[in-house]
Design an enzyme around this catalytic site. Structure first.
Site, short mmCIF file in Angstrom:
data_model
loop_
_atom_site.label_atom_id
_atom_site.label_comp_id
_atom_site.label_asym_id
_atom_site.label_seq_id
_atom_site.Cartn_x
_atom_site.Cartn_y
_atom_site.Cartn_z
N GLN A 54 41.21 15.06 12.85
CA GLN A 54 40.66 14.00 13.65
C GLN A 54 41.44 12.62 13.64
OE1 GLN A 54 36.80 13.54 11.94
NE2 GLN A 54 35.79 15.46 13.07
N VAL A 57 44.37 12.83 15.94
CA VAL A 57 43.72 12.57 17.34
C VAL A 57 43.55 11.10 17.63
CG1 VAL A 57 42.17 12.91 19.01
CG2 VAL A 57 43.07 14.81 17.76
N HIS A 58 42.95 10.42 16.40
CA HIS A 58 42.80 9.06 16.29
C HIS A 58 44.09 8.10 16.45
CE1 HIS A 58 41.79 5.12 14.53
NE2 HIS A 58 40.46 5.33 15.48
N ALA A 59 45.10 8.57 15.90
CA ALA A 59 46.34 7.81 15.58
C ALA A 59 47.23 7.96 16.97
CB ALA A 59 47.03 8.03 14.43
#
Lengths: 238, 238
Positions: A54, A57-59
């Site tokens: 996660q 994906v966020h970064a």
């Protein structure tokens, strides 16, 4: 209402747009949380490894990246557990370059944070190796990587040097390695995975040419976040 | 041969692997050049804007990224020219966060480099806006963005605040804005493009959710590189 008060009222109205996103210091956390909520719609939320997927994906801002993360250890959770434990033990976080160090959160941990670059200048000059590789070898000579959270976000040669240190006996608590680019980046991460497997060092890496400082810092910060969850009783790591 | 000499000889042989990638300080440049050679096989090399597209691919490790860059100005070359000129004029490079500042090269320019974050704490507390937005508004009050190279790599709220400053009359020499993420990142870049077009401020941005500190620093460093080429007579900007 004085002109000054009027200006302040107008300003506060103008500011609503930013304030919507959060409030004062907790704003960054709030934006991050809203963002992570969206990420959790795109990435499974079942395992410790999923937390790291996660965060990747966020970064990167890219749902695809969940499939590019690799976990080296007896199982996918192993490097996340090892990293979280190392944060709780306040082991040093050692980055390759200044930019990665700048991306490591200052909150939620008591780990000293240092960078390799800037060390080993004499070694680089004498041998012709890259400054980043020399800086890793120099820190390793001083025992800095033993038990450390070793983070490589930028320099493939730093990752290759770290792999050599592991072959020579150094045992970081965990490695986070995501160098980016077209020259040796993917190969250097593959080499990290090989020595990590051979010598039992837990590692979080990615495949492909993408990666970078922001990703490395983000994944490391997720280990810090997991450690906070353990401290708060929200997460249990055996 | 003494044991010490033997050890040195062995070490130098061991180091060949790193040395292959380049030599001492110029190594970073050499790796970068080899990498850029590969990028030039993937991205056109015909226009000033192509340089920026190439750098975007180089910084992200993703050939796809050449299609995600946007240039706001009378033509695609305009923001590259404006940014290069601003570097030659030694205008300040002002980043949103520490990580982006850490990624700006220290060589090839005489521009002061500063970051917004850390300013405007009182404003953030009083209004409830984000610290990054407050920091941009605070610097703008002190005229810091006028004529500057304004670089936003991380915070959508910083980009929104900068857009407001432009509406209120501030004119940076050029904007480089690539905030990443799922909350307001794409919208904030779109807003930058809108005000940039309306008020004639040249801007380099990207579309989509991706982006980040490494990309912003990389694109800004390419402006520095273009300025060096002008100084060396390898590039002419009218």
């Amino acid at each position: 209402m004085t002109t000054e008060q009027d200006a302040t009222a107008k300003n506060n109205a103008d500011f609503a747009e930013y304030a919507d996103l959060g409030a004062t210091t907790s704003e960054a956390m709030e934006i991050a949380e809203t963002s992570m909520d969206r990420v959790r719609e795109l990435v499974p939320d079942e395992t410790l490894a999923d937390r790291i997927r996660q965060k990747a994906v966020h970064a990167t801002g890219d749902p695809e990246f969940q499939h590019l993360v690799r976990f080296t250890g007896s199982n996918d959770a192993k490097p996340v557990r090892a990293g979280t434990r190392a944060v709780l033990d306040e082991q040093p976080i050692v980055t390759d370059i200044t930019m990665v160090k700048a991306g490591i959160t200052g909150r939620g941990h008591g780990c000293p944070v240092r960078k390799a670059i800037g060390n080993g200048a004499e070694l680089a000059e004498r041998t012709g190796m890259t400054r980043t590789a020399a800086s890793v070898l120099e820190l390793d000579r001083n025992g800095v990587y033993e038990g450390a959270i070793a983070v490589i976000g930028n320099a493939p040669t730093a990752a290759l040097a770290l792999a050599d240190c592991i072959e020579d006996g150094t045992r970081p608590a965990v490695i986070v390695a995501t160098p980016v680019g077209f020259v040796k980046a993917a190969e250097s991460r593959k080499r990290i995975r090989t020595v990590a497997r051979e010598y039992g060092v837990p590692a979080i890496t990615n495949v492909g040419r993408r990666g970078g400082s922001g990703l490395a810092a983000g994944l490391t910060n997720e280990l810090v976040h997991a450690a906070s969850d353990v401290r708060n009783g929200d997460l249990d790591i055996p």
